[in-house]
Design a protein around this motif. Sequence first.
Motif, PDB file in Angstrom:
ATOM      1  N   ALA A 138       0.836  -1.204   0.000  1.00 55.24           N
ATOM      2  CA  ALA A 138       0.000   0.000   0.000  1.00 55.24           C
ATOM      3  C   ALA A 138       0.869   1.252   0.000  1.00 55.24           C
ATOM      4  O   ALA A 138       0.550   2.245  -0.661  1.00 55.24           O
ATOM      5  CB  ALA A 138      -0.929   0.006   1.213  1.00 55.24           C
ATOM      6  N   PHE A 139       1.992   1.195   0.713  1.00 55.12           N
ATOM      7  CA  PHE A 139       2.910   2.329   0.749  1.00 55.12           C
ATOM      8  C   PHE A 139       3.506   2.588  -0.628  1.00 55.12           C
ATOM      9  O   PHE A 139       3.557   3.731  -1.099  1.00 55.12           O
ATOM     10  CB  PHE A 139       4.017   2.066   1.770  1.00 55.12           C
ATOM     11  N   VAL A 140       3.946   1.521  -1.299  1.00 61.56           N
ATOM     12  CA  VAL A 140       4.581   1.675  -2.612  1.00 61.56           C
ATOM     13  C   VAL A 140       3.560   2.063  -3.682  1.00 61.56           C
ATOM     14  O   VAL A 140       3.780   2.997  -4.464  1.00 61.56           O
ATOM     15  CB  VAL A 140       5.317   0.374  -3.002  1.00 61.56           C
ATOM     16  N   TRP A 141       2.449   1.338  -3.733  1.00 59.01           N
ATOM     17  CA  TRP A 141       1.444   1.640  -4.754  1.00 59.01           C
ATOM     18  C   TRP A 141       0.782   2.985  -4.513  1.00 59.01           C
ATOM     19  O   TRP A 141       0.379   3.670  -5.458  1.00 59.01           O
ATOM     20  CB  TRP A 141       0.395   0.543  -4.808  1.00 59.01           C
ATOM     21  N   GLY A 142       0.610   3.376  -3.267  1.00 59.27           N
ATOM     22  CA  GLY A 142      -0.046   4.641  -2.947  1.00 59.27           C
ATOM     23  C   GLY A 142       0.746   5.853  -3.379  1.00 59.27           C
ATOM     24  O   GLY A 142       0.190   6.931  -3.563  1.00 59.27           O
ATOM     25  N   ARG A 143       2.050   5.710  -3.524  1.00 58.95           N
ATOM     26  CA  ARG A 143       2.878   6.827  -3.975  1.00 58.95           C
ATOM     27  C   ARG A 143       2.705   7.083  -5.457  1.00 58.95           C
ATOM     28  O   ARG A 143       2.812   8.214  -5.923  1.00 58.95           O
ATOM     29  CB  ARG A 143       4.351   6.541  -3.712  1.00 58.95           C
TER      30      ARG A 143
ATOM     31  N   TYR B 149      -1.270   2.749   4.295  1.00 60.04           N
ATOM     32  CA  TYR B 149      -1.802   3.981   3.722  1.00 60.04           C
ATOM     33  C   TYR B 149      -1.773   5.133   4.720  1.00 60.04           C
ATOM     34  O   TYR B 149      -1.510   6.275   4.341  1.00 60.04           O
ATOM     35  CB  TYR B 149      -3.215   3.764   3.188  1.00 60.04           C
ATOM     36  N   LEU B 150      -2.025   4.850   6.000  1.00 62.97           N
ATOM     37  CA  LEU B 150      -1.978   5.915   6.989  1.00 62.97           C
ATOM     38  C   LEU B 150      -0.560   6.463   7.166  1.00 62.97           C
ATOM     39  O   LEU B 150      -0.366   7.663   7.308  1.00 62.97           O
ATOM     40  CB  LEU B 150      -2.536   5.427   8.325  1.00 62.97           C
ATOM     41  N   VAL B 151       0.429   5.584   7.163  1.00 66.23           N
ATOM     42  CA  VAL B 151       1.818   6.039   7.252  1.00 66.23           C
ATOM     43  C   VAL B 151       2.167   6.876   6.017  1.00 66.23           C
ATOM     44  O   VAL B 151       2.792   7.940   6.128  1.00 66.23           O
ATOM     45  CB  VAL B 151       2.780   4.840   7.414  1.00 66.23           C
ATOM     46  N   LEU B 152       1.766   6.405   4.861  1.00 62.61           N
ATOM     47  CA  LEU B 152       2.032   7.128   3.621  1.00 62.61           C
ATOM     48  C   LEU B 152       1.387   8.513   3.640  1.00 62.61           C
ATOM     49  O   LEU B 152       2.015   9.511   3.281  1.00 62.61           O
ATOM     50  CB  LEU B 152       1.507   6.317   2.431  1.00 62.61           C
ATOM     51  N   THR B 153       0.149   8.588   4.085  1.00 57.92           N
ATOM     52  CA  THR B 153      -0.563   9.858   4.134  1.00 57.92           C
ATOM     53  C   THR B 153       0.031  10.776   5.201  1.00 57.92           C
ATOM     54  O   THR B 153       0.157  11.984   4.984  1.00 57.92           O
ATOM     55  CB  THR B 153      -2.059   9.618   4.414  1.00 57.92           C
ATOM     56  N   ALA B 154       0.401  10.203   6.337  1.00 55.84           N
ATOM     57  CA  ALA B 154       0.983  11.019   7.405  1.00 55.84           C
ATOM     58  C   ALA B 154       2.312  11.649   6.968  1.00 55.84           C
ATOM     59  O   ALA B 154       2.633  12.764   7.378  1.00 55.84           O
ATOM     60  CB  ALA B 154       1.191  10.168   8.657  1.00 55.84           C
ATOM     61  N   LEU B 155       3.050  10.948   6.158  1.00 49.63           N
ATOM     62  CA  LEU B 155       4.309  11.485   5.646  1.00 49.63           C
ATOM     63  C   LEU B 155       4.102  12.443   4.470  1.00 49.63           C
ATOM     64  O   LEU B 155       5.045  13.099   4.027  1.00 49.63           O
ATOM     65  CB  LEU B 155       5.237  10.345   5.220  1.00 49.63           C
ATOM     66  N   GLY B 156       2.882  12.516   3.948  1.00 51.60           N
ATOM     67  CA  GLY B 156       2.589  13.408   2.831  1.00 51.60           C
ATOM     68  C   GLY B 156       3.141  12.923   1.509  1.00 51.60           C
ATOM     69  O   GLY B 156       3.409  13.721   0.616  1.00 51.60           O
ATOM     70  N   LEU B 157       3.318  11.612   1.383  1.00 52.23           N
ATOM     71  CA  LEU B 157       3.901  11.056   0.169  1.00 52.23           C
ATOM     72  C   LEU B 157       2.875  10.390  -0.751  1.00 52.23           C
ATOM     73  O   LEU B 157       3.245   9.846  -1.784  1.00 52.23           O
ATOM     74  CB  LEU B 157       4.989  10.047   0.534  1.00 52.23           C
TER      75      LEU B 157
END
Length: 156
Positions: free
Chosen positions: A58-63, A124-132
């Motif tokens: 989710a982190f990789v695809w969400g970017r 996804y929450l980590v990704l969003t929290a980092l603004g990426l």
Amino acid sequence: MRERWRAIGLLAVALFAVNVVARLIIRFGFDGGDDTTAADRVSLGMFVVIGLVLAGLAFVWGRRRPVGRWAADMAAGVGLALLLTVLVGPLLVGQNPFGGGAGTFFAQIWLYLAATAAGVLLGYLVLTALGLDHRSQTLKRYAEIKTAKPRRPVRR
């Protein structure tokens, strides 16, 4: 479109492989699963690994992609992996998928869905929290473009 289905298939195979490894460890490492405490620990480890795999994905695809697109791909991959895990997984170790009764069958489904949802949400929450995430990056590029243009004078 072909690349999209390939990614979905690879995700389903990877999640199913994690389940098969856990079932084989329980089967051969703990005398066919007679030790329920050890089997529960291996199952918990399997759910943690599945959650971490999906969090990373989710982190990789969400970017790179909008939420709607990668969420649909991930849901399809998880759905295929769930079907394989529940229906084919027990057959690989010599068990009946419905041998434990309806309660065990549906509990496995709910636990699997909870682990996958927790993993995707965490990533996804980590990704969003980092603004990426894709949306934050798009809004950032839009703001940079708007501030880079010189201001037009207003004629009166």
